[in-house]
Design an enzyme around this catalytic site. Structure first.
Site, PDB file in Angstrom:
ATOM      1  N   ARG A   8       0.737  -1.418  -0.012  1.00 38.32           N
ATOM      2  CA  ARG A   8      -0.270  -0.180   0.313  1.00 38.32           C
ATOM      3  C   ARG A   8       1.444   0.910  -0.011  1.00 38.32           C
ATOM      4  O   ARG A   8       1.736   1.144   0.257  1.00 38.32           O
ATOM      5  CB  ARG A   8      -1.030   0.129   1.284  1.00 38.32           C
ATOM      6  CG  ARG A   8      -0.191  -0.154   2.705  1.00 38.32           C
ATOM      7  CD  ARG A   8      -0.537   0.336   3.557  1.00 38.32           C
ATOM      8  NE  ARG A   8      -0.616   0.192   4.728  1.00 38.32           N
ATOM      9  CZ  ARG A   8       0.722   0.688   5.309  1.00 38.32           C
ATOM     10  NH1 ARG A   8       1.085   1.949   5.139  1.00 38.32           N
ATOM     11  NH2 ARG A   8       0.948   0.445   6.516  1.00 38.32           N
ATOM     12  N   GLY A   9       0.353   2.525  -0.024  1.00 38.73           N
ATOM     13  CA  GLY A   9       0.577   3.560  -0.329  1.00 38.73           C
ATOM     14  C   GLY A   9       1.461   4.135   1.555  1.00 38.73           C
ATOM     15  O   GLY A   9       1.358   3.263   2.267  1.00 38.73           O
ATOM     16  N   LEU A  33      -5.168   5.080   7.257  1.00 37.60           N
ATOM     17  CA  LEU A  33      -6.132   4.932   5.503  1.00 37.60           C
ATOM     18  C   LEU A  33      -4.579   4.315   5.089  1.00 37.60           C
ATOM     19  O   LEU A  33      -3.746   5.548   4.973  1.00 37.60           O
ATOM     20  CB  LEU A  33      -6.374   6.314   4.705  1.00 37.60           C
ATOM     21  CG  LEU A  33      -7.873   6.764   5.000  1.00 37.60           C
ATOM     22  CD1 LEU A  33      -8.397   7.995   4.349  1.00 37.60           C
ATOM     23  CD2 LEU A  33      -9.063   5.645   4.661  1.00 37.60           C
ATOM     24  N   GLY A  34      -4.773   3.318   4.099  1.00 37.11           N
ATOM     25  CA  GLY A  34      -4.183   2.863   3.691  1.00 37.11           C
ATOM     26  C   GLY A  34      -4.646   2.263   2.008  1.00 37.11           C
ATOM     27  O   GLY A  34      -4.875   1.038   2.551  1.00 37.11           O
ATOM     28  N   CYS A  46       3.932   7.123  10.438  1.00 35.50           N
ATOM     29  CA  CYS A  46       3.668   7.703   8.954  1.00 35.50           C
ATOM     30  C   CYS A  46       3.853   8.610   8.546  1.00 35.50           C
ATOM     31  O   CYS A  46       4.287   9.374   7.814  1.00 35.50           O
ATOM     32  CB  CYS A  46       1.753   8.150   8.841  1.00 35.50           C
ATOM     33  SG  CYS A  46       1.258   6.908  10.106  1.00 35.50           S
ATOM     34  N   ARG A  72       3.963   5.106   5.031  1.00 35.79           N
ATOM     35  CA  ARG A  72       5.113   4.452   5.915  1.00 35.79           C
ATOM     36  C   ARG A  72       4.427   3.483   6.741  1.00 35.79           C
ATOM     37  O   ARG A  72       3.292   2.596   5.834  1.00 35.79           O
ATOM     38  CB  ARG A  72       5.814   5.951   6.072  1.00 35.79           C
ATOM     39  CG  ARG A  72       6.505   7.271   4.626  1.00 35.79           C
ATOM     40  CD  ARG A  72       6.893   7.780   5.381  1.00 35.79           C
ATOM     41  NE  ARG A  72       8.301   8.429   5.838  1.00 35.79           N
ATOM     42  CZ  ARG A  72       8.631   9.190   6.101  1.00 35.79           C
ATOM     43  NH1 ARG A  72       8.270  10.451   5.798  1.00 35.79           N
ATOM     44  NH2 ARG A  72       9.836   8.952   7.112  1.00 35.79           N
ATOM     45  N   ILE A  73       5.006   3.782   7.595  1.00 36.93           N
ATOM     46  CA  ILE A  73       4.984   2.597   8.422  1.00 36.93           C
ATOM     47  C   ILE A  73       4.169   2.914   9.306  1.00 36.93           C
ATOM     48  O   ILE A  73       3.376   4.320  10.279  1.00 36.93           O
ATOM     49  CB  ILE A  73       6.258   1.977   9.749  1.00 36.93           C
ATOM     50  CG1 ILE A  73       5.879   0.883  10.478  1.00 36.93           C
ATOM     51  CG2 ILE A  73       6.539   3.249  10.600  1.00 36.93           C
ATOM     52  CD1 ILE A  73       7.377   0.312  10.925  1.00 36.93           C
ATOM     53  N   THR A  74       2.941   1.453  10.094  1.00 36.44           N
ATOM     54  CA  THR A  74       2.156   2.265  10.929  1.00 36.44           C
ATOM     55  C   THR A  74       1.600   0.581  12.264  1.00 36.44           C
ATOM     56  O   THR A  74       2.528  -0.481  12.224  1.00 36.44           O
ATOM     57  CB  THR A  74       0.267   2.645  10.617  1.00 36.44           C
ATOM     58  OG1 THR A  74      -0.132   2.748  11.699  1.00 36.44           O
ATOM     59  CG2 THR A  74       0.280   1.359  10.280  1.00 36.44           C
ATOM     60  N   TRP A  75       1.177   1.044  13.487  1.00 40.85           N
ATOM     61  CA  TRP A  75       0.800  -0.203  13.903  1.00 40.85           C
ATOM     62  C   TRP A  75      -0.856  -0.571  13.258  1.00 40.85           C
ATOM     63  O   TRP A  75      -1.558   0.086  13.779  1.00 40.85           O
ATOM     64  CB  TRP A  75       1.135   0.218  15.304  1.00 40.85           C
ATOM     65  CG  TRP A  75       1.188  -0.538  16.393  1.00 40.85           C
ATOM     66  CD1 TRP A  75       0.993  -2.375  16.973  1.00 40.85           C
ATOM     67  CD2 TRP A  75      -0.144  -0.666  17.587  1.00 40.85           C
ATOM     68  NE1 TRP A  75       1.378  -2.858  17.623  1.00 40.85           N
ATOM     69  CE2 TRP A  75       0.096  -1.807  17.823  1.00 40.85           C
ATOM     70  CE3 TRP A  75      -1.396  -0.127  17.171  1.00 40.85           C
ATOM     71  CZ2 TRP A  75      -0.772  -2.624  18.810  1.00 40.85           C
ATOM     72  CZ3 TRP A  75      -2.096  -0.543  18.321  1.00 40.85           C
ATOM     73  CH2 TRP A  75      -2.133  -1.654  18.517  1.00 40.85           C
TER      74      TRP A  75
END
Length: 264
Positions: A93-94, A174-175, A204, A96-99
């Site tokens: 997905r577009g 959102l991703g 993000c 950066r990083i998340t949890w």
């Protein structure tokens, strides 16, 4: 997260028109706690079948065990220490990083979009649905920050819980990915999950704002089960054009993905 998009043009479809290719009812599936990799496989299978019209539009509702997910624009400095005991999954997905974790409501719409596909309008409709649901639950000031995806609570709004941040706070992320006109991935709404894991990443890619939960903002326990019907109703209406995208922006900030190369 999505890679932030602006719309220098009007949407391809009138605001009160459905963005879906089909008018058939959406299959909404409440799945409980599902491993992230397993959910990704389910999404991929449904998306492939949706592209060939073997199945109809579907929305998956679930929670994940504690997992970091790294989008295509994730940078090395965003990542947790390798010794930190939470898995990191690289995803298509577009952003950066998340949890993700328990207490966070995740929705994955597997939707065939009407042609011509309008990615920006789709993202804005998802955001509108989240804003509607969050405001109905009591966070009246929830809105957008231009230049950044997701749904935010402004710093000017005092949270009910004293441990909440006093900066701008993201309550939903959102991703997305769209392949052959079919959407995958989606959104996550922080309900009553812990925020501890976010301190081990640059969520993000944003270091000048914070994350929050419905529970912290309202000062009461808000569970995924409580938010589920509000979110589903708003999502269905937004996709159908019954819930019209409005200007809920309360600020602007730099795009955390602008100019970044995709991770290999």
């Amino acid at each position: 997260m999505v890679e932030t998009m602006t719309a220098p043009r009007d949407p391809f479809f009138p605001a009160d028109q459905s963005i879906r290719a089909s008018s058939a009812p959406v299959d909404v599936r409440a799945m409980g706690l599902v491993d992230y990799q397993k959910a990704w496989e389910i999404q991929a299978e449904l998306a492939a079948k949706r592209a060939t019209d073997e199945v109809g539009d579907t929305i998956l509702l679930l929670e994940h065990p504690s997992t970091f997910t790294a989008g295509k624009r994730t940078q090395p400095e965003d990542m947790p220490d390798p010794s930190y005991p939470v898995p990191v999954v690289g995803v298509d997905r577009g952003g950066r990083i998340t949890w993700h974790g328990e207490g966070q409501l995740v929705a994955y719409p597997i939707i065939k979009l009407a042609e011509p596909v309008d990615v920006v309008d789709y993202v804005r409709r998802l955001e509108e649905a989240i804003i509607e649901a969050v405001r109905k639950a009591g966070i009246d000031t929830a809105g957008r920050i231009d230049g950044r995806s997701g749904v935010w609570v402004p710093a000017a709004t005092r949270a009910a819980s004293p441990e909440a941040s006093t900066r701008d706070r993201k309550v939903a992320a959102l991703g997305i990915r769209i392949t052959r006109g079919v959407t995958m991935h989606g959104l996550s709404l922080n309900c009553n999950n812990t925020l501890d894991h976010y301190s081990h990443i640059v969520a993000c890619g944003i270091d000048d704002a914070d994350v929050t939960t419905m529970t912290l903002e309202l000062g009461r326990q808000v569970t995924p089960a409580e938010m589920e019907p509000l979110l589903v109703d708003a999502l269905l209406r937004a996709l159908a054009g019954e819930l019209v995208v409005a200007n809920h922006s309360f600020g602007s900030a730099p795009d955390p993905t602008k100019g970044l190369k995709k991770r290999s």
